[in-house]
Design an enzyme around this catalytic site. Sequence first.
Site, PDB file in Angstrom:
ATOM      1  N   THR A 131       0.827  -1.207   0.000  1.00  0.00           N
ATOM      2  CA  THR A 131       0.000   0.000   0.000  1.00  0.00           C
ATOM      3  C   THR A 131       0.864   1.261   0.000  1.00  0.00           C
ATOM      4  O   THR A 131       2.016   1.242   0.458  1.00  0.00           O
ATOM      5  CB  THR A 131      -0.913  -0.022   1.253  1.00  0.00           C
ATOM      6  OG1 THR A 131      -1.519   1.253   1.399  1.00  0.00           O
ATOM      7  CG2 THR A 131      -0.138  -0.328   2.519  1.00  0.00           C
ATOM      8  N   TYR A 156      -2.001  -0.688  10.839  1.00  0.00           N
ATOM      9  CA  TYR A 156      -2.225  -1.317   9.528  1.00  0.00           C
ATOM     10  C   TYR A 156      -1.007  -1.111   8.634  1.00  0.00           C
ATOM     11  O   TYR A 156      -0.435  -2.071   8.098  1.00  0.00           O
ATOM     12  CB  TYR A 156      -3.479  -0.745   8.846  1.00  0.00           C
ATOM     13  CG  TYR A 156      -3.527  -1.045   7.356  1.00  0.00           C
ATOM     14  CD1 TYR A 156      -3.679  -2.349   6.904  1.00  0.00           C
ATOM     15  CD2 TYR A 156      -3.402  -0.026   6.408  1.00  0.00           C
ATOM     16  CE1 TYR A 156      -3.699  -2.647   5.545  1.00  0.00           C
ATOM     17  CE2 TYR A 156      -3.419  -0.309   5.049  1.00  0.00           C
ATOM     18  CZ  TYR A 156      -3.570  -1.614   4.616  1.00  0.00           C
ATOM     19  OH  TYR A 156      -3.576  -1.904   3.274  1.00  0.00           O
TER      20      TYR A 156
HETATM   21  N1  LIG Z   1      -8.694  -1.638  -0.469  1.00  0.00           N
HETATM   22  C1  LIG Z   1      -7.735  -0.731  -0.668  1.00  0.00           C
HETATM   23  O1  LIG Z   1      -8.004   0.445  -0.871  1.00  0.00           O
HETATM   24  C2  LIG Z   1      -6.269  -1.173  -0.655  1.00  0.00           C
HETATM   25  C3  LIG Z   1      -5.275  -0.254  -1.025  1.00  0.00           C
HETATM   26  C4  LIG Z   1      -3.947  -0.662  -1.054  1.00  0.00           C
HETATM   27  C5  LIG Z   1      -3.629  -1.959  -0.701  1.00  0.00           C
HETATM   28  N2  LIG Z   1      -4.610  -2.820  -0.309  1.00  0.00           N
HETATM   29  C6  LIG Z   1      -4.236  -4.205   0.044  1.00  0.00           C
HETATM   30  O2  LIG Z   1      -5.033  -5.040  -0.775  1.00  0.00           O
HETATM   31  C7  LIG Z   1      -5.253  -6.271  -0.129  1.00  0.00           C
HETATM   32  C8  LIG Z   1      -6.718  -6.639  -0.171  1.00  0.00           C
HETATM   33  O3  LIG Z   1      -7.488  -5.599   0.387  1.00  0.00           O
HETATM   34  P1  LIG Z   1      -9.076  -5.675   0.342  1.00  0.00           P
HETATM   35  O4  LIG Z   1      -9.558  -4.288   0.328  1.00  0.00           O
HETATM   36  O5  LIG Z   1      -9.507  -6.611  -0.713  1.00  0.00           O
HETATM   37  O6  LIG Z   1      -9.388  -6.303   1.764  1.00  0.00           O
HETATM   38  P2  LIG Z   1     -10.532  -7.316   2.204  1.00  0.00           P
HETATM   39  O7  LIG Z   1     -10.608  -7.160   3.691  1.00  0.00           O
HETATM   40  O8  LIG Z   1     -11.760  -7.158   1.404  1.00  0.00           O
HETATM   41  O9  LIG Z   1      -9.931  -8.748   1.832  1.00  0.00           O
HETATM   42  C9  LIG Z   1      -8.858  -9.297   2.551  1.00  0.00           C
HETATM   43  C10 LIG Z   1      -8.747 -10.757   2.201  1.00  0.00           C
HETATM   44  O10 LIG Z   1      -7.645 -11.300   2.944  1.00  0.00           O
HETATM   45  C11 LIG Z   1      -8.049 -12.536   3.489  1.00  0.00           C
HETATM   46  N3  LIG Z   1      -7.278 -12.855   4.699  1.00  0.00           N
HETATM   47  C12 LIG Z   1      -6.954 -12.030   5.729  1.00  0.00           C
HETATM   48  N4  LIG Z   1      -6.313 -12.725   6.666  1.00  0.00           N
HETATM   49  C13 LIG Z   1      -6.223 -14.015   6.229  1.00  0.00           C
HETATM   50  C14 LIG Z   1      -5.678 -15.197   6.763  1.00  0.00           C
HETATM   51  N5  LIG Z   1      -5.111 -15.245   7.968  1.00  0.00           N
HETATM   52  N6  LIG Z   1      -5.776 -16.347   6.021  1.00  0.00           N
HETATM   53  C15 LIG Z   1      -6.360 -16.350   4.803  1.00  0.00           C
HETATM   54  N7  LIG Z   1      -6.902 -15.245   4.250  1.00  0.00           N
HETATM   55  C16 LIG Z   1      -6.832 -14.091   4.968  1.00  0.00           C
HETATM   56  C17 LIG Z   1      -9.530 -12.349   3.801  1.00  0.00           C
HETATM   57  O11 LIG Z   1     -10.198 -13.583   3.958  1.00  0.00           O
HETATM   58  C18 LIG Z   1      -9.983 -11.583   2.573  1.00  0.00           C
HETATM   59  O12 LIG Z   1     -10.266 -12.481   1.522  1.00  0.00           O
HETATM   60  C19 LIG Z   1      -4.648  -6.140   1.255  1.00  0.00           C
HETATM   61  O13 LIG Z   1      -3.357  -6.725   1.228  1.00  0.00           O
HETATM   62  C20 LIG Z   1      -4.542  -4.637   1.454  1.00  0.00           C
HETATM   63  O14 LIG Z   1      -3.497  -4.321   2.347  1.00  0.00           O
HETATM   64  C21 LIG Z   1      -5.931  -2.466  -0.295  1.00  0.00           C
END
Ligand SMILES: NC(=O)c1ccc[n+]([C@@H]2O[C@H](COP(=O)([O-])OP(=O)(O)OC[C@H]3O[C@@H](n4cnc5c(N)ncnc54)[C@H](O)[C@@H]3O)[C@@H](O)[C@H]2O)c1
Length: 345
Positions: A131, A156
């Site tokens: 991120t 985070y």
């Molecule tokens: N949403 C944003 O704006 C954004 C921006 C930059 C980076 N990110 C990164 O993108 C990724 C996904 O974000 P998102 O918005 O889809 O989040 P989300 O919360 O919708 O999805 C997270 C996923 O990770 C899985 N997960 C978490 N812990 C786990 C574990 N112990 N075992 C197995 N699965 C696990 C969850 O089951 C889920 O499927 C993350 O790495 C986040 O840091 C998101």
Amino acid sequence: MTKHVLLTGGGGFVGSHVLRHLMTNTDWTVTLPVTFRHKGVPKRIASALETNPEWWDRVDVVYCDLTAPIDPVTAARFGKVDYLFNVASESHVDRSIDQPGPFIENNVRLITNILDYARQAKPSLVLQMSTDEVYGPAPDGYEHREWDAIAPSNPYSASKAAQEAVCFTYWRTYGVPVVITNTMNILGEQQDTEKFIPKTMRAILQGEPATVHVSPGGRPGSRFYLHARNLADAWLWLARNHKPQQYGDFDRPSRFHIVGEREVDNIEMVHLLADLMGTGDPKLDLVDFHSSRPGHDLRYALDGGKLAAAGWQAPLSLEESLRRTVEWTLRHPEWLGLPATEVAR
Ligand SMILES: NC(=O)c1ccc[n+]([C@@H]2O[C@H](COP(=O)([O-])OP(=O)(O)OC[C@H]3O[C@@H](n4cnc5c(N)ncnc54)[C@H](O)[C@@H]3O)[C@@H](O)[C@H]2O)c1
């Protein structure tokens, strides 16, 4: 030649868009290790595949909590993996501030287990989803460049910076072919209502004020929003076109920023959403973020020039991204936790 991808986080918001993109744009097969206790939602996977039921033949869903090491039986079920796409993480700043310990522990354990698995499985590419927040806030007029100093402001972003450090170490010590991508705020269909855009849409539909964090002087935060499909497209582009840097030839792994096309402040974003929803002038609740959310950063900005110079272009504009997201969400208000009757107009 067809490839096999291990995609973590497939039941999450971003992961399900990556899954749909891989199904639509390749003939690759995908294994999804999933849990549904970290914000993963089974319906996202079903929805990514619903337009073409035959896609299910290319997808294997395996229950697997990544805080535990991947055992040999599960690894055998994954089969031969060409590319490992690591999207999974706990991902919400406010929840990390409320409960930092379990949050950080989840994300650090998860990356360590994934990379231990990669040491054995030897995929040719490990994409790590990181991120903009690892760099901390961006000063006015400045966009962080790849390998700027890491200065996370909240638990985070610290957990994501820790994941990057573990990636760097496994790249350096064990030769795992890691490519880190840092991404700005993501928008799109089926995002959890804990995030700003769906939360704002929900408030607008309920006739409530949309909360926007501002500086003590009243200045709103700003972001370069990016549709999840654009992120998925950039990852597919990297898998097809980028050879991960190796230790010996380079002193650090590959890293790319994936960035939205323009900066939007969060008051403008509320107005853009209200316009697309046809709800008239939105009500705003401007909250001083210093007092309400210590550890929250007002402005994030990344320089996306490196990936653009390499040849990647985002397929969706910001306007198109927002239009699709709003139209889809109005047809599926259950994703905002609202009954259909509340959005009927
Ligand atoms: N949403 C944003 O704006 C954004 C921006 C930059 C980076 N990110 C990164 O993108 C990724 C996904 O974000 P998102 O918005 O889809 O989040 P989300 O919360 O919708 O999805 C997270 C996923 O990770 C899985 N997960 C978490 N812990 C786990 C574990 N112990 N075992 C197995 N699965 C696990 C969850 O089951 C889920 O499927 C993350 O790495 C986040 O840091 C998101």
